[in-house]
Design a protein around this motif. Structure first.
Motif, short mmCIF file in Angstrom:
data_model
loop_
_atom_site.label_atom_id
_atom_site.label_comp_id
_atom_site.label_asym_id
_atom_site.label_seq_id
_atom_site.Cartn_x
_atom_site.Cartn_y
_atom_site.Cartn_z
N ASP A 119 -9.67 19.85 5.42
CA ASP A 119 -10.99 19.93 6.04
C ASP A 119 -11.09 19.09 7.31
N GLY A 120 -9.93 18.83 7.92
CA GLY A 120 -9.94 18.33 9.29
C GLY A 120 -10.06 16.84 9.48
N VAL A 121 -9.97 16.05 8.41
CA VAL A 121 -10.13 14.61 8.53
C VAL A 121 -8.76 13.94 8.52
N VAL A 122 -8.56 12.94 9.35
CA VAL A 122 -7.31 12.20 9.36
C VAL A 122 -7.46 10.97 8.46
N LEU A 123 -6.59 10.88 7.47
CA LEU A 123 -6.70 9.80 6.48
C LEU A 123 -5.40 9.02 6.36
N ILE A 124 -5.47 7.90 5.65
CA ILE A 124 -4.29 7.06 5.43
C ILE A 124 -4.07 6.87 3.93
N ASP A 125 -2.84 7.09 3.52
CA ASP A 125 -2.44 6.84 2.14
C ASP A 125 -1.94 5.40 2.07
N LYS A 126 -2.81 4.52 1.57
CA LYS A 126 -2.47 3.10 1.63
C LYS A 126 -1.40 2.71 0.63
N LYS A 127 -1.14 3.58 -0.32
CA LYS A 127 -0.08 3.27 -1.27
C LYS A 127 1.28 3.74 -0.75
N TYR A 128 1.27 4.48 0.34
CA TYR A 128 2.52 5.06 0.82
C TYR A 128 2.93 4.52 2.18
N CYS A 129 1.96 3.97 2.92
CA CYS A 129 2.22 3.45 4.27
C CYS A 129 3.24 2.32 4.20
N ILE A 130 4.24 2.36 5.09
CA ILE A 130 5.26 1.32 5.07
C ILE A 130 4.91 0.18 6.03
N GLY A 131 3.86 0.38 6.81
CA GLY A 131 3.43 -0.70 7.71
C GLY A 131 4.29 -0.85 8.95
N CYS A 132 4.69 0.26 9.56
CA CYS A 132 5.53 0.16 10.76
C CYS A 132 4.69 0.08 12.02
N ARG A 133 3.42 0.43 11.93
CA ARG A 133 2.45 0.32 13.03
C ARG A 133 2.67 1.30 14.17
N TYR A 134 3.51 2.28 13.96
CA TYR A 134 3.75 3.26 15.03
C TYR A 134 2.46 4.02 15.34
N CYS A 161 -2.25 5.89 18.83
CA CYS A 161 -3.66 6.28 18.97
C CYS A 161 -4.16 5.91 20.36
N PRO A 162 -4.59 6.90 21.15
CA PRO A 162 -5.04 6.59 22.51
C PRO A 162 -6.39 5.88 22.54
N TYR A 163 -7.09 5.86 21.41
CA TYR A 163 -8.46 5.36 21.40
C TYR A 163 -8.58 3.96 20.80
N GLY A 164 -7.47 3.40 20.36
CA GLY A 164 -7.50 2.05 19.80
C GLY A 164 -8.32 1.95 18.53
N THR A 165 -8.38 3.02 17.75
CA THR A 165 -9.25 2.99 16.57
C THR A 165 -8.53 2.48 15.33
N ARG A 166 -7.25 2.20 15.46
CA ARG A 166 -6.52 1.75 14.28
C ARG A 166 -6.24 0.25 14.36
N TYR A 167 -6.16 -0.37 13.20
CA TYR A 167 -5.77 -1.78 13.15
C TYR A 167 -4.85 -1.98 11.97
N PHE A 168 -4.19 -3.12 11.94
CA PHE A 168 -3.28 -3.42 10.85
C PHE A 168 -3.99 -4.31 9.86
N HIS A 169 -4.18 -3.82 8.65
CA HIS A 169 -4.97 -4.57 7.67
C HIS A 169 -4.22 -5.83 7.25
N PRO A 170 -4.82 -7.01 7.51
CA PRO A 170 -4.07 -8.25 7.32
C PRO A 170 -3.76 -8.55 5.85
N VAL A 171 -4.54 -8.00 4.93
CA VAL A 171 -4.29 -8.28 3.52
C VAL A 171 -3.41 -7.18 2.91
N LEU A 172 -3.79 -5.94 3.14
CA LEU A 172 -3.04 -4.84 2.54
C LEU A 172 -1.72 -4.57 3.24
N GLN A 173 -1.57 -5.07 4.48
CA GLN A 173 -0.34 -4.88 5.25
C GLN A 173 -0.02 -3.40 5.48
#
Lengths: 253, 151, 400
Positions: A148-163, A168-180
């Motif tokens: 349905d067109g939404v971009v989501l993150i699987d926090k149990k699967y993300c390896i935290g490479c920050r690529y 993201c051209p809009y700077g809308t992402r950040y690296f969660h300091p606790v969840l890594q």
């Protein structure tokens, strides 16, 4: 043996050349169609979109606060799923952009109001790109676009490479300091699925923000796009955001 | 055969490694990966299951009918209750539990001015006041009722 | 751990100039990600030098052939380490191999890497050393080494003469495959950055090629210095024809890399798109020292001048050695600066093109200077072990 090889070689070469030629001849017909791309929401219901009316935003940052509460975003002033920028454009052309603590602490008083040509607030959030650079670069498929067109993150699967944060051209992402792991606006997917609007839309006092179903011809976002001249951020990137703005200025980044 | 025996052994090692990789992959890869797209389908359920903190306007109006009605006829009609009273899903689930927050008289001025302070950046038609000139040091609620602010 | 990050970021808040998107305060890719293309570049460069001897039959390079291969291997083994250490969830890194996203440049890294490590480099070294290994398995005075060599023969203790002929052919074929693989490996590293359209400092189709040639320059410089150092340490004469040839290749690589970098800069300046102002501020400001001084003047122009002089004039051996050693060292520093300028420099400015954040290099911590230092030393340790196990020179006969 040698002759057979040569014959094989000739046959393969001829075959490859023929298929290339056929492709080249077929190309012009397909070429014309490229100019019209059917919007994805014609095919899939629902399909989420977002609208922001810059002319209505009063910069109260209720949305920023509500977003942090709803989504457990760290309270530090450098982690935001949404934030509100203030633009002050002076008569001499000077542009001043500010978003102290995302807007949560208010904005410093504008000095010399007489020299201001125009000033306005621009809320920012995930642009809901149809061609998301973040999804494109994620090495493991931990960030993805739903049906349905939404971009989501699987926090149990993300390896935290920050690529994705880099992409993201809009700077809308950040690296969660606790969840890594990477984190960003999910358009409150958990709320949409329960029939609620996003937390930011819920608390917006002026109706400057709206979320809705683009596949519904009567929905708020469809009407918003039809009744106004809307614009996406950084359209030259080819990301085709489903977040559109009314009343943007050329100085808005 | 004797001449390439060592190469055969290398090939066997490589093939074993590849087989090992494939087995490990089959064992470790989440079974629902790729069901809906190139991601773990279960991630959607995880995200959908996240708790809601803001109950939503309909939920508030279900009980607080008088306030909702008063507000519906006022210039604050477009505003959700939780815009001022904070996230209240917990309250909606257990009305006897957590109570809605309400700005005290002391903090009220700052609270209202967060939206209504005069600023060149705000839309021209939006009602604003100059803090230093508009009855300074008086709580807004002295004159304006938050649920129906027009005098 | 994360508390330290938050504290450091709070300090950074006051050092922002202009406007940045609030999430951009944190510089995502630290010095470890600078090391990654640096180490990978040394691998590619060293391997390409080795390939020149083998594929193009440059016989004079024989003394550095095995050394280059071992250098490439030593650095390749360590190259993924900084990536791994940098991950938020290193324990999930195998997801890259098990469920790679085909549209991600990064996802392909695992496969390109494994292919290069396993299929090309290990196999080539093994084939090249097999004759020696079989011999050492019998004659080495140390039982431990004999055991290792025995394992490395894979149980073929009495190889036929024909089998070595086959090895030579297979080895040559491998090098022919290996050359494009090495180019792929590092060109691909450039693509990881060059394909990010959101970042105008990175986004250019030239990026893979620039990375490749600077990789060659650094790899060749690395082998050159190692060769000189090892000759000195073993107290043997440097073979000057070999050294001169290596230096010539080095000069070629530096000139091409530098020209491409300048081409890229001139193009950006001439087109002067909306991002040009901020890039100019970046070069003249935060990157002045690391880019103009270290990368361009010391890392590129000085080596071109010094090695260029040896090409124009007949200089005595001693002077040439000094020039080569100085140029090689400068180039290694300069190319590290180049990686820094790309990776860290590309994150200094906001994608709003209206301001800068800063990066404070911590001493301790997972992504600190100390950890980066250890990771940069590790390949040399691995190389030491490899040289001990597989000496690229004739083994001195065991003292009887």
């Amino acid at each position: 043996m040698q002759a057979l090889r040569r014959r094989d070689f000739l046959r393969i070469t001829a075959g490859a050349a023929a298929s290339l030629l056929a492709g080249a001849l077929r190309a012009p017909a397909a070429w014309a169609e490229k100019f019209y791309r059917e919007p994805p929401w014609r095919r899939k219901k629902p399909y989420w979109g977002f609208g922001v009316d810059v002319d209505k935003c009063i910069g109260c940052a209720r949305c920023v606060d509500a977003c942090k509460t709803e989504n457990d975003v760290p309270r530090e002033p450098f982690y935001f799923r949404t934030w509100v920028e203030r633009y002050v454009i002076r008569k001499d052309g000077e542009v001043q952009i500010e978003a102290p603590n995302g807007g949560l602490d208010g904005y410093p008083r504008v000095e010399d109001a007489a020299t201001v040509a125009k000033s306005f607030f621009v809320p920012k959030l995930c642009n809901l790109c149809e061609n998301s650079p973040c999804v494109q670069v994620c090495p493991v498929g931990a960030t993805f676009k739903t049906e349905d067109g939404v971009v989501l993150i699987d926090k149990k699967y993300c390896i935290g490479c920050r690529y994705c944060i880099q992409a993201c051209p809009y700077g809308t992402r950040y690296f969660h300091p606790v969840l890594q792991v990477a984190d960003k606006c999910s358009v409150c997917y958990h709320r949409l699925k329960r029939g609620l609007v996003t937390a930011c839309v819920e608390v917006c006092p002026t109706g400057a923000r709206m979320v809705g179903d683009l596949s519904d011809p009567e929905s708020n976002v469809t009407k918003f796009r039809e009744n106004n001249r809307v614009q996406a951020l950084k359209a030259n990137m080819g990301t085709e955001p489903k977040l559109v703005y009314k009343g943007l200025d050329k100085e808005v980044r | 055969m004797k001449d390439i025996e060592h190469l055969v052994r290398v090939a066997v090692i490589f093939l074993t490694a590849i087989a090992f990789f494939l087995v490990a992959r089959a064992m470790i890869k989440p079974p629902d990966y790729g069901k809906l797209g190139r991601y773990r389908a279960g991630a959607l359920d995880d995200i959908k299951a996240l708790p809601v903190k803001y109950a939503g306007q309909a939920s508030c109006a279900g009980c607080h009918k008088a306030q909702a009605k008063e507000k519906a006829g006022s210039s604050h009609r477009g505003m959700a209750c939780e815009s001022c009273h904070g996230a209240l899903a917990a309250h909606a689930a257990a009305p006897k539990g957590p109570k809605p927050s309400k700005p005290s008289e002391a903090e009220m001025r700052r609270f209202c001015l967060r939206c209504h302070e005069a600023s060149v950046s705000r839309p021209a038609k939006f009602p604003t006041v100059d803090d230093s000139k508009h009855n300074p040091d008086v709580a807004c609620s002295m004159c304006h009722k938050p649920h129906a602010p027009k005098l | 751990m994360h508390d330290a990050v938050v504290v450091a970021l709070r300090e950074t808040l006051g050092k922002v100039t202009g406007f940045i998107y609030p999430n951009e305060l944190e510089l995502q890719w630290s010095i470890l990600i600078v090391l990654y293309p640096y180490l990978t570049g040394l691998v590619a460069g060293a391997f390409i030098l080795a390939s020149l001897e083998r594929v193009f039959n440059v016989k004079v390079l024989k003394p550095t052939y095995r050394l280059s291969l071992l250098t490439a291997l030593a650095f390749l083994v360590i190259a993924p380490l900084p990536l791994q250490v940098h991950l938020g969830h290193p324990e999930r890194s195998f997801n890259i191999l098990f469920t790679p996203n085909p549209t991600s440049a990064m996802a392909m890294f695992g496969f390109v890497y494994l292919w290069y490590l396993m299929a090309v480099l290990l196999l080539e070294i093994w084939l090249d050393y097999r004759k020696d290994i079989v011999g050492w398995a019998d004659s080495d005075p140390s039982w431990l080494k004999r055991l290792i060599y025995k394992v490395m023969t894979l149980g073929v203790f009495k190889p036929t003469a024909k089998s070595f002929e086959i090895d030579d052919k297979v080895g040559r074929a491998l090098t022919v495959i290996g050359l494009p693989s090495a180019i792929l490996l590092h060109g691909y590293v450039g693509f990881i950055f060059g394909s990010i359209k959101a970042n105008p400092w990175w986004s250019t189709p030239l990026m893979p090629i620039i990375f490749l040639f600077s990789a060659m320059a650094s790899g060749i410089a690395g082998v050159l210095l190692l060769y000189m150092f090892l000759c000195w340490a073993r107290d043997v004469e440097i073979e000057m024809p070999c050294l001169d040839t290596v230096a010539k290749y080095f000069l070629t690589a530096v000139i091409i890399a530098f020209s491409l970098e300048m081409l890229e800069t001139v193009q950006k300046a001439y087109e002067a798109e909306e991002h040009f102002d901020i890039l100019q501020l970046l070069i003249e400001g935060k990157l002045y020292l690391s880019l103009i001084v270290v990368q361009v003047w010391l890392g590129s122009l000085m080596p071109i001048l010094l090695v260029g002089l040896t090409q124009l004039f007949e200089l005595p051996d001693k002077v040439r050695k000094v020039f080569y050693a100085v140029s090689g060292s400068l180039s290694l520093v300069g190319i590290f600066a180049m990686r820094w300028n790309v990776v860290v420099g590309g994150q200094f400015f906001s994608k709003s093109l209206m301001g800068f954040t800063t990066y404070k290099l911590e001493l301790a911590g997972r992504e600190g200077l100390f950890s980066a230092f250890v990771i940069s030393i590790l390949p040399l340790v691995v190389l030491g072990v490899l040289l001990w196990l597989l000496p690229p020179w004739e083994k001195k006969p065991a003292k009887a």
